[in-house]
Design a protein around this motif. Sequence first.
Motif, PDB file in Angstrom:
ATOM      1  N   ILE A  52      90.731  56.092 -20.785  1.00 39.17           N
ATOM      2  CA  ILE A  52      90.253  56.902 -21.898  1.00 39.17           C
ATOM      3  C   ILE A  52      90.256  58.351 -21.458  1.00 39.17           C
ATOM      4  O   ILE A  52      89.512  58.749 -20.555  1.00 39.17           O
ATOM      5  N   ASP A  53      91.131  59.163 -22.065  1.00 38.78           N
ATOM      6  CA  ASP A  53      91.220  60.573 -21.718  1.00 38.78           C
ATOM      7  C   ASP A  53      89.951  61.308 -22.151  1.00 38.78           C
ATOM      8  O   ASP A  53      89.602  61.294 -23.331  1.00 38.78           O
ATOM      9  N   GLN A  54      89.288  61.919 -21.201  1.00 39.12           N
ATOM     10  CA  GLN A  54      88.011  62.570 -21.504  1.00 39.12           C
ATOM     11  C   GLN A  54      88.170  63.811 -22.363  1.00 39.12           C
ATOM     12  O   GLN A  54      87.246  64.207 -23.069  1.00 39.12           O
ATOM     13  N   GLY A  55      89.344  64.413 -22.307  1.00 38.85           N
ATOM     14  CA  GLY A  55      89.566  65.619 -23.107  1.00 38.85           C
ATOM     15  C   GLY A  55      89.902  65.312 -24.552  1.00 38.85           C
ATOM     16  O   GLY A  55      89.230  65.767 -25.480  1.00 38.85           O
ATOM     17  N   SER A  56      90.943  64.490 -24.761  1.00 41.37           N
ATOM     18  CA  SER A  56      91.416  64.188 -26.118  1.00 41.37           C
ATOM     19  C   SER A  56      90.728  62.975 -26.731  1.00 41.37           C
ATOM     20  O   SER A  56      90.729  62.806 -27.944  1.00 41.37           O
ATOM     21  N   GLY A  57      90.181  62.102 -25.874  1.00 40.87           N
ATOM     22  CA  GLY A  57      89.573  60.877 -26.372  1.00 40.87           C
ATOM     23  C   GLY A  57      90.576  59.790 -26.662  1.00 40.87           C
ATOM     24  O   GLY A  57      90.204  58.704 -27.128  1.00 40.87           O
TER      25      GLY A  57
END
Length: 258
Positions: A52-57
Amino acid sequence: MSSRIRALAILELLAQFPSGLALRDIAARLAIPVSATDRLLAGLADGDFVTIDQGSGLIRLRVRLAALGLAYLGASGITDLVQPILDDLAKRTGELVRLAVVEGDRLTWVAKSQSTRSGLFYTPDTGTEVYLPATANGQAWLACLPNSEVQRLVEKQGIKTSGVGPNAPNDIVSLRSQVEIARAQNFATVTEAYEIGTSAIATAIRRRGQGTPVGTVSVAGPTIRMTASRMAEISPWLLSSAEELGAASASSPLFAFP
């Protein structure tokens, strides 16, 4: 639907979107409540199956899942037994060759070979499951089955009314007429049915040339090249390759789920 089945459905969906999907997109596409989707994704992330990309979600599959798939395909005989047959057919035809295997009520894409001879490539935008009514592979499989089974499988998968080519069958009656042609000639052909501007020819793979099909093999490319006369020229090569694949299937667990 159990949590295990939902988790597998999420993995199958993400396999079609390598750039990732947002939580709410996943929930909407699979008709799963957002809260339940969030819990399932957390479990899959703990197991290193998704990230799960923390920036884009955005949620994406991790390499671990792809590695498992490649390990299975390697052990199943794809590399040693099947791939050379696909490569030879792709070299002969100059087009994209694809292999699908029967798994219960589904036909699933498992391998391909793309010729490097031609400048214009056909790269289909598909998931793992073959869409039966409008693909040559789907029609080639259906042509080997009784009409009652054709009806059941198509009703289960559904007939698309959008997102397919202009020549795609839009009801069971039109599909049956195409299936009958495939039965008569031992291979199926489609022109601008699954996608605009593309055509394909496919036939079933049977162990030792008889019995229930264990898969299908196809040749596909731009319609400008894959004309009716060209597909007729390709058909003997395709049928010969299917016989080779049928012989190889006896030694590969990849074809163990008809």
